[in-house]
Each structure stands twice: as structure tokens, then as C-alpha cells.
Design an enzyme around this catalytic site. Sequence first.
Site, short mmCIF file in Angstrom:
data_model
loop_
_atom_site.label_atom_id
_atom_site.label_comp_id
_atom_site.label_asym_id
_atom_site.label_seq_id
_atom_site.Cartn_x
_atom_site.Cartn_y
_atom_site.Cartn_z
N LYS A 239 49.13 40.97 31.51
CA LYS A 239 49.95 41.24 30.31
C LYS A 239 51.05 42.28 30.49
O LYS A 239 51.25 43.13 29.63
CB LYS A 239 49.05 41.69 29.16
N ASP A 275 38.38 43.76 24.54
CA ASP A 275 38.68 43.51 23.12
C ASP A 275 37.90 42.31 22.56
O ASP A 275 37.57 42.27 21.37
CB ASP A 275 40.19 43.34 22.87
#
Length: 536
Positions: A239, A275
Site C-alpha cells: 500500500k 486491521d
Amino acid sequence: MDRELNGAMRSVSINSAQQNGHSRDETDRVGVANGGNVSASCAAAAAAQATKATNATSATGTATATNATTNSPSAQQIALASAAEKKKMVHELCQQLLLSDEQVQELCYRILHELRRGLAKDTHPKANVKCFVTYVQDLPNGNERGKFLALDLGGTNFRVLLIHLQENNDFQMESRIYAIPQHIMIGSGTQLFDHIAECLSNFMAEHNVYAERLPLGFTFSFPLRQLGLTKGLLETWTKGFNCAGVVNEDVVQLLKDAIARRGDVQIDVCAILNDTTGTLMSCAWKNHNCKIGLIVGTGANACYMERVEEAELFTAEDPRKKHVLINTEWGAFGDNGALDFVRTEFDRDIDVHSINPGKQTFEKMISGMYMGELVRLVLVKMTQAGILFNGQDSEVLNTRGLFFTKYVSEIEADEPGNFTNCRLVLEELGLTNATDGDCANVRYICECVSKRAAHLVSAGIATLINKMDEPHVTVGVDGSVYRFHPKFHNLMVEKIATLIKPGITFDLMLSEDGSGRGAALVAAVACREDILYAKK
Ligand code: BGC
């Protein structure tokens, strides 16, 4: 037609039988060399799509006549084409973005195969889908209480949170977002962790907990080879992050070192988590059927509750606990070629120009970091061919990264036939001469890209649900794409329903701040265990 379909189904099932029979020590590269793995129907469909795509867009700016061998319309013909003909060309080019039922089914087989390779000791080192053990075995029981700090790194922003878990599933939360400047995202690890420690210290001062020693949960949303609840080595960055000196290091230790370098605040790191884990925990606090956590945001990933005996890399300490949470890290699915049968020229373009070529293949077809760019690449191709905007492009349209993923959601939020949002977006791109036909085509392109993403995620979730084989599973979901895209939820519900075993039911539950509250919950459950063990 029926006969064709039957043929397709047959070839898929033959193929799946082959897949199931794969030995564990097979090579980790599939695709070109292993072309036989791709069902005949998929290969034929892909070839047909490729031909159609070429036909629709191979016009060059100079040709004046139809190319007799390829049947491609010339630039002049495109310029003179009616709105209906242009629509047809757009739909034909977008064919390559649509996944047939057979292709989705094939994806399920392949994902299952890769999950198994990640879980098994002997294939894990070479597996793309790592299936990391999280060491989380207990879901929250609603009795977790207390004040916790949480750090959340890995989405678009970095956040520090103070969470107070209270009676009756009640909680108070204060948080602050801090920017991570681009130079830190690709700078040194020391810089990154010093920045995190500085933000934490500032936050503690502002929230009057500067002098307290609080338990902390660290949501670190990157592939982490966990060695315990408070120890994890970074496998690789994803990312847009690429900080030097962190891969293969214990991230908790790097955080502790940075805090020690400052010497002003004190904390107890109780847990490091992904997450997806936070999302699952946050939903499970209220709903005990929640056994899968899913993120479709900047990145894409899922975790799920697996039986201990299936998780060969996990050494269970307590025989009473039958399950352990697995962080699949399925964003890397396809890095060995397993997705090549559905990848397009646009996916390859995204990959080549990314910060991590050859990695996170599945994620690059799904997540918010790439969805807008995928749409932009299709728009550029059609504009250059003269099919869109009368061939008139703009500097913004031609610039990488400037078609934001939120535009896709905005455009698809317009009522059918209404192009208010679409025109606003096109204006931001400097495209002011769009006809209604152009707007409808832009919307269709967005729909194809987002629908494909939803179907890819659905293949993954259905595979997990089938593997878990429980009567009912709730999937806790978070992430900007899922949250803000107007149809993502429905697209997923419809697709998953067609892919799961008869008799199993499921639902998708939006998580309330999984990365923050979930981190506090993992820390709280860990503390709960510590207290239990201390009492023994
Ligand atoms: C990371 C995962 C994370 C996902 C969603 C991916 O790029 O590798 O760890 O869960 O993004 O944030």
C-alpha cells in the site's frame, strides 16, 4: 448456448478435481507453464474477450479505412459512429473486466488451494497466501473493561486513539488523525517509528494521560509473521509504504525502541494485530457469530477463525481452545500467476507502475488504492481511440493517480440516467465537453471495475465460509470501498449467496471502527488472559 454452458461447467469441474489433487510440493508458479490448470472454457473466454477488446479499440489516429484483417473500425469511422455504436464499443472493451460464473467458481477453487498451501507447514515457505497465525484465540465476551491506547497504521491515515471500554457494550473513544508525509512513507524505519512515537506522546499530553502507563493495542495493517501476540516480523510492505530497515524486524520492538529514545512516555504493548483482526473483534464484541473479518479499503485482506489442527504452524498451548484466528493476507493471491486467466492489460499496467511490481496481485484488482487508477486507464484507452469525449483528453485524465477511487463511488451514486455527480467529476478532470452518452459510458466503466472487485472479494469470502463449514457466519467488514461504494455490499451479498454450500447462511456486518476499538479489544482480551493466568 446451453450446450456451451454445460461444456464450460464440465471443464471447470474436471479442473477442480485436478486442483484438489495437487500434491503439496508442487511448484509455486502457476499460469503460463501450467496452462492446463486453466479450464478450457476460461481460456477460450479470455481469448474471445481479448479479440473483442482489440477489435473495439485498435483504431489509430491515422488510419482512414477499416483494417480488413482485424475488422477494427478506423479513426474516421469511430468519429462518425453514433452514440449507440460507441456504447457498443465500450461494452465490448469492458467484456474483459466481467467475470463469468465459471471464472468466479474457478477462482474459489484456486483460493482454497492457496489457503491450504499457506496453512500447511511444508508448503507455507513458498505459499503466496501466507495464512499467518495471529495468536488470537479468544473472542471478546463483552466483559472487557478499562482504558486503552491504540495505534492504527496502515490505511490512508495514521491514528492514535484512547478507548474506554465500559459496561453494556458501551465505550468512549477519542482519536486523532496524523498525516504520514510521503517522505516518511518511503524513508527509513527509524524515521517512521520516531514519528509514530512523537504523535503518541503529543496525543497522550493532549488527552491528560501523559503520566499514565496504559495498555496499548497496535493495529499494524501489513503482512506480519507473528511469533506471539506481542511479537511480529514484517514480511513485506504494501500500500505505498516502503520504509528501509523494517522487513524481517520485530515491529513491536521498533516501536518500543522509538518510545525509549524519547524517554518521555510509558506504555505496555499488549498486542499487535492486523486491521482485519480488529474488525472481526470489534464485531464479535456484539455478535458472537462473527468469525470472518474483511477489509476492502486502501488494501484488501481477510482473517477467519480456523480449527487449530488445520493451522499447522501454530503450536497450541491450551488444548481447550479449538480455534485460532488466521490472517490470510490474501492480497498476495495471484503473485504466482494464479490470477493470470482473469487479469487484463489494465491490471498489468497498474502492477508495472506500482511501488511493488509482481506483488499483491489480488489486492491490485480490488482495493481502493488502485480502483480509481484502473478506471482511469480504461478511460484513457477509450479516449485515445476516439470513443469517449470525441477523442479530447485532458492533462488530469492523463496523469497517474488523479482519478480518485471516491470518484467511482460518486459516479455510481447518481440515479440511473442522471449524471450530476459524473459531470462534477469530469469537470474536476478538466473534461467539460462530455455528452450524456459519454457520461453513461463512464458510469458503465466504473460499474465494471467495481463489480469485478466485489465479485473477486465474494469468491474469497465464499471460499472461507465453505471451508469453515459452520451453519451461520457473520462477516465483519470495514474499509472505504465497502463503506462508501453504493452497491458493493449488495453485489457481495448476491454473489456470495450463489457460491456457498446449500444450508449455510451468512450476513455482512459493517464494523464500527475495527482498527481502533478492535485494537483495544484484542489488548483487553490479552489483559483478561494475563489476569486469569496471574490468578492461577
Ligand atoms: C495488507 C494487510 C491489510 C490490508 C487492509 C494489505 O495491503 O497487507 O495486512 O489487512 O492491506 O488494510
